[in-house]
Design a protein around this motif. Structure first.
Motif, PDB file in Angstrom:
ATOM      1  N   UNK A  17       0.826  -1.208   0.000  1.00 40.40           N
ATOM      2  CA  UNK A  17       0.000   0.000   0.000  1.00 40.40           C
ATOM      3  C   UNK A  17       0.860   1.257   0.000  1.00 40.40           C
ATOM      4  N   UNK A  18       1.948   1.234   0.770  1.00 37.26           N
ATOM      5  CA  UNK A  18       2.822   2.406   0.855  1.00 37.26           C
ATOM      6  C   UNK A  18       3.535   2.689  -0.458  1.00 37.26           C
ATOM      7  N   UNK A  19       4.156   1.669  -1.050  1.00 35.76           N
ATOM      8  CA  UNK A  19       4.955   1.911  -2.258  1.00 35.76           C
ATOM      9  C   UNK A  19       4.089   2.305  -3.447  1.00 35.76           C
ATOM     10  N   UNK A  20       2.830   1.895  -3.451  1.00 35.01           N
ATOM     11  CA  UNK A  20       1.919   2.275  -4.527  1.00 35.01           C
ATOM     12  C   UNK A  20       1.208   3.592  -4.240  1.00 35.01           C
ATOM     13  N   UNK A  21       1.486   4.151  -3.062  1.00 34.69           N
ATOM     14  CA  UNK A  21       0.937   5.452  -2.673  1.00 34.69           C
ATOM     15  C   UNK A  21      -0.591   5.467  -2.670  1.00 34.69           C
TER      16      UNK A  21
END
Length: 152
Positions: A17-21
């Motif tokens: 979730x974080x890396x895909x913003x």
């Protein structure tokens, strides 16, 4: 052991979730016809996919964390962390509101259909290109970020 691999999967999903913003996770997962089934089958990540700017090495780590076959996951979060620590970031890119990417000495600028890669203010010709559409230009810029984010 099942608890540990569940923790690894949760940590992997958080990193996904974080890396895909993803700012609105509920909207993202609700975009799938039946996200609960996707979670149970272990296909959620493959159905959503990664943004173009996520480096391949990082994708493989996240996919291993969330593998539906628990035997193929990292055994503990410490194992997961060790693989993350092995990643050597060459550039810490930031995407700005205008869609352009910047880091310490680099900038990737998309102007209509043209991508300019600047290093310390100078054009890096090998990475500058013209495209037919702005979508193609932004996709190329994101892929350039993915390719230059990590050291080989």
């Amino acid at each position: 052991a099942a608890e540990r691999t569940d923790d690894v999967c949760r940590a992997g999903m958080t990193l996904f979730r974080l890396v895909n913003n993803y700012s609105d996770w509920k909207a993202v997962r609700d975009s799938l016809p039946d996200w609960r089934t996707s979670v149970m089958k272990g296909t959620l990540i493959s159905e959503l996919g990664f943004e173009d700017f996520v480096p391949e090495k990082l994708r493989r780590i996240i996919q291993r964390c969330c593998n539906p076959n628990t035997a193929k996951r990292f055994h503990t979060c410490a194992d997961f962390r060790q693989f993350l620590e092995k990643l050597n970031f060459a550039h810490l890119w930031e995407r700005h509101v205008d869609g352009n990417w910047r880091c310490l000495d680099n900038e990737i600028v998309v102007d209509k259909h043209v991508v300019e890669h600047l290093v310390k203010g100078r054009r890096r010709r090998a990475n500058c290109r013209r495209f037919k559409t702005s979508d193609e230009a932004f996709r190329f810029a994101s892929q350039l970020v993915a390719e230059t984010m990590l050291d080989s």
